[in-house]
Design an enzyme around this catalytic site. Sequence first.
Site, PDB file in Angstrom:
ATOM      1  N   GLU A 136       0.826  -1.207   0.000  1.00 34.29           N
ATOM      2  CA  GLU A 136       0.000   0.000   0.000  1.00 34.29           C
ATOM      3  C   GLU A 136       0.862   1.261   0.000  1.00 34.29           C
ATOM      4  O   GLU A 136       0.541   2.250  -0.687  1.00 34.29           O
ATOM      5  CB  GLU A 136      -0.953   0.000   1.195  1.00 34.29           C
TER       6      GLU A 136
ATOM      7  N   HIS B 119      -0.064  -2.432  -9.930  1.00 36.65           N
ATOM      8  CA  HIS B 119      -0.194  -3.879 -10.024  1.00 36.65           C
ATOM      9  C   HIS B 119       0.388  -4.403 -11.337  1.00 36.65           C
ATOM     10  O   HIS B 119       0.533  -3.656 -12.318  1.00 36.65           O
ATOM     11  CB  HIS B 119      -1.659  -4.295  -9.936  1.00 36.65           C
TER      12      HIS B 119
ATOM     13  N   HIS C 139       1.864   2.004  -3.479  1.00 39.14           N
ATOM     14  CA  HIS C 139       0.880   2.730  -4.281  1.00 39.14           C
ATOM     15  C   HIS C 139       1.003   4.233  -4.065  1.00 39.14           C
ATOM     16  O   HIS C 139       0.924   5.022  -5.018  1.00 39.14           O
ATOM     17  CB  HIS C 139      -0.531   2.268  -3.921  1.00 39.14           C
TER      18      HIS C 139
END
Length: 423
Positions: free
Chosen positions: A337, A346, A340
């Site tokens: 996380e 991904h 990100h």
Amino acid sequence: MKHSLAWLALGLATGVASGIAQAEPLVRPVPNREILADPGPLLRLVTQDPVNARIEVVGARAELIDRRTESLELDLPGGLRLSARQRQFEVMESGNQVWVGSIAGFEAPGPLNWARTIPLDEKVSYLIAVRDGDTVLASIRVGGELWRLIPIDRGLHALVEVDQSRFLPDETPEAYAEMLANSAPWSKLEAAKPDEFSVAPKAISTIRILVAFGPAARSAVANPQQTMDLAFTESNNALAATNTDIRVQQAGAIQNFTQSESTNYSTMLSRLTNLSDGWYDAIGTQRNNNAADIVAYVAPASTGLCGQAAGIATSNANAYFVMNPQCLTGNYTFIHEAGHVVGARHDNDPTTTPFAYGHGYVMRSINRRTVMAVNNGPCSTCTRIGAFSSPNYTLQGVPIGTANFNDNTRVWRTRGPTVAAFR
């Protein structure tokens, strides 16, 4: 769960014979019948976690998690005995002691040649143990398998074999679509690609992460600080595996909230990032006071996902992510996380901006995937390794990335220093 115990045992036996002597046994057997028949509250937490497949109750020698302990031995469920040699020891700001060891039988085959790809086999098979007083919380990774050592009631510990196929997705497709919609509109790369194999010393950028727990998470995690020390150590090992030159650090003490919460992580993120809606308005001040670049809120356990970030390559104001307490360790969701927020995507995300190369990678031939590759993507059975995609590193001789599309190590090197300067 599929295992290659014969192959693992052969590799480990070779390692023991060739180098590790007088390893201290970390755990000892104890009678299981009585405590399993009448489990206390901590053992119930372990048995309720769906990823914990096989559980044995053991005694643990916490005093061995010490700088002076050179090697440890551990008998795992299923009859596998491993030995680990210390490669790192650290005392965290919490005062907890962290012992990291390389598993025998997975060492790199000879001196590293910086002109070629670098094998990661040793770096992604390890024992990480966090000691808090008389308790030890540990992750044990051997090849593609995962075990845990978890403190439970009566001064005992649970030694657990983990079924990684039961980990929830890092984000559901709906949550990821929302993150894509909230991605920052970067028009160009922020820096040129650095020389990944320069022998000159490099500065390590530190990203500070403020951790907040709500009431549901506090009741779901036996020892929040010990758990976070393990999460940060796992994260830093993953970042160091491919030399991202980034390190994450807990920003001050865990912040505790008592407000009502939602299992909808989109709702939680909306409340966290809006500092004037009456929900978590104090968290902005706490972030500033602790010089935190990112905020991680551990929310009520979701039945559908392990975590969600406020966006991809977020702005300073939106550098937040929410975590499921069941996924704090073992699955690398915490650093997934955070990745990100930095700008990593991904493996199955076709987006090519702002970083065309910024995607996770799946190594189908060896059934493995990197930190940003997901189990709800093209390879649901591929187990995750503690490393970010890069064309310059290999596992079992297979590259863990490509130069054009799958190089999240480069994303960390490119934008990590920017995030590290948010506060």
